[in-house]
Design a protein around this motif. Structure first.
Motif, PDB file in Angstrom:
ATOM      1  N   UNK A 175     -12.212 -41.438 -59.391  1.00 20.67           N
ATOM      2  CA  UNK A 175     -11.701 -42.295 -60.443  1.00 20.67           C
ATOM      3  C   UNK A 175     -10.759 -41.609 -61.401  1.00 20.67           C
ATOM      4  N   UNK A 176     -10.669 -40.307 -61.364  1.00 21.14           N
ATOM      5  CA  UNK A 176      -9.771 -39.559 -62.248  1.00 21.14           C
ATOM      6  C   UNK A 176      -8.403 -39.521 -61.583  1.00 21.14           C
ATOM      7  N   UNK A 177      -7.380 -39.787 -62.364  1.00 24.72           N
ATOM      8  CA  UNK A 177      -6.031 -39.863 -61.791  1.00 24.72           C
ATOM      9  C   UNK A 177      -5.225 -38.572 -61.930  1.00 24.72           C
ATOM     10  N   UNK A 178      -5.874 -37.500 -62.412  1.00 31.91           N
ATOM     11  CA  UNK A 178      -5.198 -36.220 -62.521  1.00 31.91           C
ATOM     12  C   UNK A 178      -4.541 -35.960 -63.858  1.00 31.91           C
ATOM     13  N   UNK A 179      -4.511 -36.956 -64.738  1.00 29.72           N
ATOM     14  CA  UNK A 179      -3.870 -36.783 -66.035  1.00 29.72           C
ATOM     15  C   UNK A 179      -4.832 -36.245 -67.093  1.00 29.72           C
ATOM     16  N   UNK A 180      -6.129 -36.464 -66.890  1.00 24.44           N
ATOM     17  CA  UNK A 180      -7.112 -36.015 -67.874  1.00 24.44           C
ATOM     18  C   UNK A 180      -7.266 -36.952 -69.050  1.00 24.44           C
ATOM     19  N   UNK A 181      -6.681 -38.157 -68.959  1.00 25.05           N
ATOM     20  CA  UNK A 181      -6.816 -39.159 -70.018  1.00 25.05           C
ATOM     21  C   UNK A 181      -6.945 -40.559 -69.431  1.00 25.05           C
ATOM     22  N   UNK A 182      -7.636 -41.433 -70.190  1.00 24.35           N
ATOM     23  CA  UNK A 182      -7.615 -42.856 -69.896  1.00 24.35           C
ATOM     24  C   UNK A 182      -8.485 -43.395 -68.784  1.00 24.35           C
ATOM     25  N   UNK A 183      -9.422 -42.600 -68.246  1.00 29.42           N
ATOM     26  CA  UNK A 183     -10.241 -43.119 -67.144  1.00 29.42           C
ATOM     27  C   UNK A 183     -11.741 -43.096 -67.418  1.00 29.42           C
ATOM     28  N   UNK A 184     -12.205 -42.154 -68.232  1.00 30.64           N
ATOM     29  CA  UNK A 184     -13.635 -41.991 -68.498  1.00 30.64           C
ATOM     30  C   UNK A 184     -13.876 -41.983 -70.011  1.00 30.64           C
ATOM     31  N   UNK A 185     -14.670 -42.936 -70.495  1.00 26.57           N
ATOM     32  CA  UNK A 185     -14.899 -43.054 -71.935  1.00 26.57           C
ATOM     33  C   UNK A 185     -16.389 -43.147 -72.245  1.00 26.57           C
ATOM     34  N   UNK A 186     -16.723 -42.747 -73.470  1.00 23.59           N
ATOM     35  CA  UNK A 186     -18.063 -42.916 -74.017  1.00 23.59           C
ATOM     36  C   UNK A 186     -17.920 -43.756 -75.284  1.00 23.59           C
ATOM     37  N   UNK A 187     -18.748 -44.792 -75.395  1.00 15.70           N
ATOM     38  CA  UNK A 187     -18.754 -45.665 -76.566  1.00 15.70           C
ATOM     39  C   UNK A 187     -20.128 -45.596 -77.210  1.00 15.70           C
TER      40      UNK A 187
END
Length: 88
Positions: free
Chosen positions: A37-49
């Protein structure tokens, strides 16, 4: 190319939809580089709320989580891969 999903976008949507009394949104994507699920950018795919809302009153945890998922549905459909939810 990132998903374009930001912690601020999620924060704004949750604030608008769930009127939280406490809200923290963390982008943990960088910790998942190389994972599914990670697109290689290190941002915008995995979040904690972490969220508290008066709309959660009297509801079981699964119903509270459903409210969060429903509020963020378009972000999930746009590539948000993982969402860890802590209801307070």
């Amino acid at each position: 190319m990132g998903t374009g999903i930001t912690a601020e976008a999620l924060r704004a949507r949750l604030a608008q939809t769930l009127q939280p009394t406490q809200l923290e949104v963390l982008d943990e994507s960088a910790a998942h580089l190389g994972h599914a699920g990670q697109d290689g950018t290190g941002v915008g795919t995995h979040f904690r709320v972490r969220i508290a809302s008066p709309l959660f009153a009297g509801k079981p945890k699964v119903a509270c989580h459903r409210l969060v998922y429903d509020a963020l549905r378009d972000h999930i459909d746009a590539g948000l891969h993982a969402l860890a939810i802590e209801t307070l």
